[in-house]
Scaffold this motif. Structure first.
Motif, short mmCIF file in Angstrom:
data_model
loop_
_atom_site.label_atom_id
_atom_site.label_comp_id
_atom_site.label_asym_id
_atom_site.label_seq_id
_atom_site.Cartn_x
_atom_site.Cartn_y
_atom_site.Cartn_z
N CYS A 48 42.59 44.36 53.05
CA CYS A 48 43.40 44.06 51.87
C CYS A 48 44.86 44.42 52.08
O CYS A 48 45.22 45.26 52.90
CB CYS A 48 42.88 44.84 50.67
SG CYS A 48 41.16 44.56 50.27
N GLY A 49 45.70 43.80 51.26
CA GLY A 49 47.12 44.13 51.22
C GLY A 49 47.62 44.00 49.80
O GLY A 49 47.56 44.93 49.01
N TYR A 50 48.05 42.78 49.45
CA TYR A 50 48.67 42.51 48.16
C TYR A 50 47.68 42.69 47.00
O TYR A 50 46.60 42.11 47.00
CB TYR A 50 49.22 41.09 48.17
CG TYR A 50 49.87 40.63 46.89
CD1 TYR A 50 51.05 41.20 46.45
CD2 TYR A 50 49.30 39.60 46.15
CE1 TYR A 50 51.65 40.76 45.28
CE2 TYR A 50 49.91 39.14 44.98
CZ TYR A 50 51.08 39.73 44.54
OH TYR A 50 51.68 39.29 43.40
N LYS A 51 48.05 43.54 46.05
CA LYS A 51 47.27 43.77 44.82
C LYS A 51 45.79 44.03 45.11
O LYS A 51 44.89 43.43 44.51
CB LYS A 51 47.44 42.59 43.85
CG LYS A 51 48.87 42.49 43.29
CD LYS A 51 48.94 41.53 42.12
CE LYS A 51 50.36 41.53 41.53
NZ LYS A 51 50.74 42.81 40.92
N SER A 52 45.52 44.95 46.02
CA SER A 52 44.14 45.23 46.41
C SER A 52 43.33 45.80 45.25
O SER A 52 42.11 45.58 45.17
CB SER A 52 44.12 46.19 47.60
OG SER A 52 44.75 47.42 47.28
N ASP A 53 43.97 46.52 44.33
CA ASP A 53 43.24 47.06 43.18
C ASP A 53 42.73 45.94 42.28
O ASP A 53 41.60 46.01 41.77
CB ASP A 53 44.12 48.03 42.39
CG ASP A 53 45.44 47.40 41.93
OD1 ASP A 53 45.93 46.46 42.59
OD2 ASP A 53 45.98 47.86 40.90
N VAL A 54 43.54 44.90 42.10
CA VAL A 54 43.11 43.76 41.29
C VAL A 54 41.98 43.01 41.98
O VAL A 54 41.00 42.59 41.34
CB VAL A 54 44.31 42.81 41.03
CG1 VAL A 54 43.86 41.60 40.22
CG2 VAL A 54 45.42 43.56 40.30
N LEU A 55 42.11 42.86 43.30
CA LEU A 55 41.07 42.17 44.06
C LEU A 55 39.75 42.93 43.97
O LEU A 55 38.68 42.33 43.77
CB LEU A 55 41.50 42.04 45.52
CG LEU A 55 40.54 41.28 46.42
CD1 LEU A 55 40.49 39.80 46.03
CD2 LEU A 55 40.94 41.42 47.89
#
Length: 347
Positions: A63-70
């Motif tokens: 993961c990278g961008y907005k991993s918490d949302v993912l």
């Protein structure tokens, strides 16, 4: 790779999901691209489900961008019969670098994929081909009309890849077989990837392996669905394709509506008195007395007495009476006023 009786099985997969999805902005302003919906399910879940059907039990998400949302959107994998492990990158490492970061946790043979395409395919044959041929890397291939946007492969009669070129110029195109972004990989090739360095799997690593004379095998995809979802029109098209494949005979409640399929209506949504042509309306949305064509309406939208075409509405948009929306992508929570006309708007 593990033994089951006399048969070797591939049980792990790495999926690279660190990109920002800039071409899908503003939809990716709040939601990472792999979590964008196809028929009310995150795009990435179709790929994970494909891996699970092929016998994969453990999936690493790089993961990278907005991993918490993912992570919130995808969960722990228990609903798909797999264990999902999230691996965050402090700095972007590229597809090869992401695998390298996980090297000491991977089996001798593992599967991998780019998480920025829509994939709903039986992957067992690709895994079996890799084990049968003794390849170091097996790359899924598909054909496209314009191969200049992708990596292309030159194949021998037995499917061995002898040359691989990333995003060729028109006069450099020697094949319309492109890299579909699904791999089966011998862990040993990661020895050629430098530590903590941005390194692309197809652009940097695959040429190293081919130059060494080691086998890189091509696997031609057949059946299932592989779609690039890099642009808004691709996301609309993929939703419509899956609506046709999965719901061509579904009788959705649609009081007083004229519907031209493909069409999909999500749970808790309602439509009435409307003309709906090639449209996907996701869960919890309401459409009244409107005309909508070639569009994707995301979760929680309200549309009343409006005309909409070739557009995507982000979550919780409101489009009021008399409004017209053409060729637009609206960010989450957009309100279109009464009688307002929007054309060619991205945001």
């Amino acid at each position: 790779m593990r033994l089951r009786g006399d048969k070797m099985e591939v049980k792990q997969a790495v999926i690279m999901v660190g990109g920002k999805g800039t071409r899908l902005y503003p939809l990716t302003e709040n939601t990472p691209k792999p979590a964008l919906p196809v028929l009310d399910m995150p795009c990435l879940k179709y790929l994970i489900r494909s891996f699970a059907s092929a016998g994969i039990t453990e999936v690493f998400l790089a993961c990278g961008y907005k991993s918490d949302v993912l992570q919130k959107a995808i969960g722990d994998g228990s609903d798909l019969g797999v264990k999902i492990i999230y691996s965050d990158e402090d700095t972007p490492l590229g597809t090869g670098g992401a695998m390298k970061q996980l090297e000491d946790r991977l089996d001798p043979v593992f599967a991998a994929a780019n998480g920025d395409t829509f994939i709903d395919i039986d992957l067992r044959e690709q895994i079996d081909l890799h084990l049968r041929t003794g390849a170091k890397i097996t790359i899924a291939l598909t054909t496209v009309d314009n191969p200049c946007e992708y990596g292309i492969a030159r194949l021998e009669d037995d499917g061995r890849i002898t040359e691989f070129k990333d995003k060729p110029k028109p006069d450099e195109v020697f094949s319309n077989y492109i890299n579909a972004g699904i791999y089966v990989v011998d862990r040993s090739v990661l020895a050629h990837v430098p530590e903590k360095t941005f390194f692309d799997f197809s652009k940097d690593l695959v040429p190293i392996i081919t130059r060494r004379g080691e086998r890189v095998q091509g696997y031609k995809l057949s059946g299932g669905v592989w779609k690039d979802v890099g642009r808004p029109s691709d996301l609309i098209g993929t939703n419509l394709l899956m609506a046709e494949r999965l719901h061509s005979g579904t009788d959705f409640p649609a009081e007083g509506c004229r519907i031209t399929r493909p069409f999909y209506l999500g749970e808790g949504s309602s439509v009435e008195g409307s003309v709906l042509e090639s449209t996907v309306i996701l869960k919890g949305s309401t459409v009244k007395d409107s005309t909508i064509a070639q569009s994707l309406i995301m979760e929680g939208c309200f549309v009343k007495q409006a005309t909409v075409s070739n557009s995507i509405f982000g979550r919780n948009c409101t489009v009021n009476r008399g409004a017209t929306v053409r060729n637009c992508v609206l960010r989450d929570g957009t309100v279109v006023g009464e009688g307002e006309i929007l054309e060619n708007r991205m945001g």
